[in-house]
Write a protein that holds these residues in place. Structure first.
Motif, PDB file in Angstrom:
ATOM      1  N   GLY A   1     -12.080   2.517   1.231  1.00 20.74           N
ATOM      2  CA  GLY A   1     -13.078   1.582   1.742  1.00 20.74           C
ATOM      3  C   GLY A   1     -12.625   0.140   1.816  1.00 20.74           C
ATOM      4  N   ILE A   2     -11.361  -0.133   1.482  1.00 14.29           N
ATOM      5  CA  ILE A   2     -10.833  -1.504   1.479  1.00 14.29           C
ATOM      6  C   ILE A   2      -9.873  -1.663   2.658  1.00 14.29           C
ATOM      7  CG2 ILE A   2      -9.557  -3.227   0.164  1.00 14.29           C
ATOM      8  CD1 ILE A   2     -10.416  -1.631  -2.360  1.00 14.29           C
ATOM      9  N   PRO A   3     -10.055  -2.683   3.494  1.00 13.09           N
ATOM     10  CA  PRO A   3      -9.201  -2.843   4.680  1.00 13.09           C
ATOM     11  C   PRO A   3      -7.776  -3.255   4.326  1.00 13.09           C
ATOM     12  CG  PRO A   3     -10.661  -4.730   4.432  1.00 13.09           C
ATOM     13  CD  PRO A   3     -11.102  -3.711   3.413  1.00 13.09           C
ATOM     14  N   VAL A   4      -6.824  -2.752   5.127  1.00 11.39           N
ATOM     15  CA  VAL A   4      -5.411  -3.117   4.967  1.00 11.39           C
ATOM     16  C   VAL A   4      -5.059  -4.134   6.045  1.00 11.39           C
ATOM     17  CG1 VAL A   4      -3.030  -2.317   4.901  1.00 11.39           C
ATOM     18  CG2 VAL A   4      -4.867  -0.836   4.040  1.00 11.39           C
ATOM     19  N   HIS A   5      -4.645  -5.326   5.636  1.00 12.01           N
ATOM     20  CA  HIS A   5      -4.311  -6.417   6.546  1.00 12.01           C
ATOM     21  C   HIS A   5      -2.801  -6.549   6.698  1.00 12.01           C
ATOM     22  CE1 HIS A   5      -8.466  -8.015   6.302  1.00 12.01           C
ATOM     23  NE2 HIS A   5      -8.391  -7.674   5.025  1.00 12.01           N
ATOM     24  N   ALA A   6      -2.395  -7.211   7.766  1.00 15.99           N
ATOM     25  CA  ALA A   6      -0.993  -7.581   7.949  1.00 15.99           C
ATOM     26  C   ALA A   6      -0.648  -8.720   7.005  1.00 15.99           C
ATOM     27  CB  ALA A   6      -0.744  -7.993   9.397  1.00 15.99           C
ATOM     28  N   MET A   7       0.617  -8.852   6.661  1.00 17.50           N
ATOM     29  CA  MET A   7       1.041  -9.871   5.714  1.00 17.50           C
ATOM     30  C   MET A   7       0.778 -11.283   6.219  1.00 17.50           C
ATOM     31  SD  MET A   7       2.079  -8.527   2.918  1.00 17.50           S
ATOM     32  CE  MET A   7       2.897  -9.943   2.183  1.00 17.50           C
ATOM     33  N   ASP A   8       0.783 -11.494   7.521  1.00 13.78           N
ATOM     34  CA  ASP A   8       0.557 -12.851   8.024  1.00 13.78           C
ATOM     35  C   ASP A   8      -0.901 -13.288   7.894  1.00 13.78           C
ATOM     36  OD1 ASP A   8      -0.608 -11.359  10.047  1.00 13.78           O
ATOM     37  OD2 ASP A   8       0.841 -11.936  11.582  1.00 13.78           O
TER      38      ASP A   8
ATOM     39  N   VAL B   1       0.841  -1.193   0.000  1.00 15.80           N
ATOM     40  CA  VAL B   1       0.000   0.000   0.000  1.00 15.80           C
ATOM     41  C   VAL B   1       0.882   1.251   0.000  1.00 15.80           C
ATOM     42  CG1 VAL B   1      -1.981   1.124   1.097  1.00 15.80           C
ATOM     43  CG2 VAL B   1      -1.690  -1.341   1.306  1.00 15.80           C
ATOM     44  N   GLY B   2       1.708   1.347  -1.042  1.00 14.72           N
ATOM     45  CA  GLY B   2       2.538   2.535  -1.215  1.00 14.72           C
ATOM     46  C   GLY B   2       1.895   3.477  -2.213  1.00 14.72           C
ATOM     47  N   HIS B   3       2.707   4.289  -2.868  1.00 18.14           N
ATOM     48  CA  HIS B   3       2.173   5.281  -3.803  1.00 18.14           C
ATOM     49  C   HIS B   3       1.444   4.618  -4.974  1.00 18.14           C
ATOM     50  CE1 HIS B   3       4.037   8.523  -1.673  1.00 18.14           C
ATOM     51  NE2 HIS B   3       5.261   8.031  -1.838  1.00 18.14           N
ATOM     52  N   ILE B   4       2.065   3.601  -5.582  1.00 16.26           N
ATOM     53  CA  ILE B   4       1.444   2.949  -6.737  1.00 16.26           C
ATOM     54  C   ILE B   4       0.190   2.193  -6.314  1.00 16.26           C
ATOM     55  CG2 ILE B   4       1.736   1.175  -8.514  1.00 16.26           C
ATOM     56  CD1 ILE B   4       4.673   1.936  -8.660  1.00 16.26           C
ATOM     57  N   GLY B   5       0.298   1.432  -5.230  1.00 17.54           N
ATOM     58  CA  GLY B   5      -0.846   0.669  -4.760  1.00 17.54           C
ATOM     59  C   GLY B   5      -2.032   1.551  -4.433  1.00 17.54           C
ATOM     60  N   CYS B   6      -1.793   2.626  -3.699  1.00 20.99           N
ATOM     61  CA  CYS B   6      -2.876   3.548  -3.341  1.00 20.99           C
ATOM     62  C   CYS B   6      -3.473   4.212  -4.573  1.00 20.99           C
ATOM     63  CB  CYS B   6      -2.371   4.608  -2.369  1.00 20.99           C
ATOM     64  SG  CYS B   6      -2.131   4.008  -0.683  1.00 20.99           S
ATOM     65  N   ALA B   7      -2.614   4.551  -5.531  1.00 22.14           N
ATOM     66  CA  ALA B   7      -3.109   5.184  -6.757  1.00 22.14           C
ATOM     67  C   ALA B   7      -4.052   4.248  -7.504  1.00 22.14           C
ATOM     68  CB  ALA B   7      -1.933   5.586  -7.648  1.00 22.14           C
ATOM     69  N   LEU B   8      -3.699   2.978  -7.566  1.00 18.42           N
ATOM     70  CA  LEU B   8      -4.551   2.001  -8.246  1.00 18.42           C
ATOM     71  C   LEU B   8      -5.888   1.844  -7.538  1.00 18.42           C
ATOM     72  CD1 LEU B   8      -1.904  -0.760  -9.051  1.00 18.42           C
ATOM     73  CD2 LEU B   8      -3.104   0.669 -10.716  1.00 18.42           C
ATOM     74  N   ILE B   9      -5.849   1.737  -6.210  1.00 22.66           N
ATOM     75  CA  ILE B   9      -7.080   1.557  -5.442  1.00 22.66           C
ATOM     76  C   ILE B   9      -7.979   2.796  -5.533  1.00 22.66           C
ATOM     77  CG2 ILE B   9      -8.039   1.207  -3.135  1.00 22.66           C
ATOM     78  CD1 ILE B   9      -6.792  -1.277  -4.325  1.00 22.66           C
TER      79      ILE B   9
ATOM     80  N   PRO C   1       3.212  -1.053  10.101  1.00 22.01           N
ATOM     81  CA  PRO C   1       2.220  -0.991  11.180  1.00 22.01           C
ATOM     82  C   PRO C   1       1.376   0.279  11.164  1.00 22.01           C
ATOM     83  CG  PRO C   1       4.453  -0.683  12.033  1.00 22.01           C
ATOM     84  CD  PRO C   1       4.589  -1.137  10.622  1.00 22.01           C
ATOM     85  N   ASP C   2       1.873   1.326  10.501  1.00 20.02           N
ATOM     86  CA  ASP C   2       1.110   2.580  10.445  1.00 20.02           C
ATOM     87  C   ASP C   2      -0.101   2.492   9.531  1.00 20.02           C
ATOM     88  OD1 ASP C   2       2.874   3.811  12.192  1.00 20.02           O
ATOM     89  OD2 ASP C   2       4.131   4.627  10.586  1.00 20.02           O
TER      90      ASP C   2
END
Length: 209
Positions: free
Chosen positions: A127-134, A90-98, A118-119
């Protein structure tokens, strides 16, 4: 079973966009010569492309119904399938796509995002939840996700790709700037932004000389 080249598959979204523009203008019928003139493809290539995806034959000297072509292309491309997808990174590219809202228009529904920061874990992106990698495997299974959008640094890309394959992902849209390997059963599309820009830069400088 029909097979399609990458070049052919890349032409279909271009056709679809054009046909939708024609429909918005009230155009009901389009001929292969007009499509050929629009894109610079041969008439034979256009006819072959459309015959391979259309359930209705064109009328000689008249053309094909634009509405039927839109329906056939959207069905072929899976725009009506609502394919469950996840995004990793969920960096710049990921957020831009979403945030662009373009994915839903092509039959892709993002059902979860993942990151190791963790931030951002526990937050929402459009509107889409961000989960931990595990939680990767659990969410993929519960949401029946089959496609993953990979927007992580190259140093982590192969490891994440391995985990995605292990969790049952069938296709990866890779934005990591490098080569990753996946089994033959997994579809892989690489989007190398720096390479694309380098090619454009070369073309601009070449034409200037």
């Amino acid at each position: 079973m029909r097979t399609y080249s990458n070049n052919q598959l890349e032409r279909y979204p271009l056709y679809l966009k054009y046909f939708k523009e024609l429909a918005a203008q009230g155009v009901e019928v389009i001929s292969s010569p007009k499509i050929s003139a629009k894109f610079g493809y041969s008439e034979e290539q256009v006819r072959k492309d459309l015959q391979n995806i259309s359930y209705v034959s064109g009328c000689p000297k008249r053309g094909r119904q634009v509405a039927q072509l839109i329906n056939d292309l959207e069905t072929f491309l899976g725009y009506r399938n609502n394919t469950k997808t996840i995004l990793v990174g969920v960096g710049h590219i990921g957020c831009a796509l979403i945030n662009s809202n373009t994915l839903s228009g092509i039959g892709v529904e993002v059902v979860g995002c993942f990151d190791n920061n963790p931030d951002v874990i526990g937050t929402m992106v459009n509107g889409i939840p961000v989960h931990a990698m595990d939680e990767l495997g659990e969410v993929i299974k519960n949401k029946a996700a089959v496609i993953a959008i990979l927007c992580v640094p190259m140093t982590a890309a192969q490891d994440v790709a391995n985990k995605l394959v292990e969790a049952g992902i069938l296709g990866i849209w890779n934005f990591a700037p490098g080569v990753i390997k996946v089994p033959d059963k997994v579809a892989l599309e690489n989007v190398n932004l720096s390479s694309s820009l380098s090619v454009l830069n070369h073309k601009v400088n070449y034409h200037e000389k």
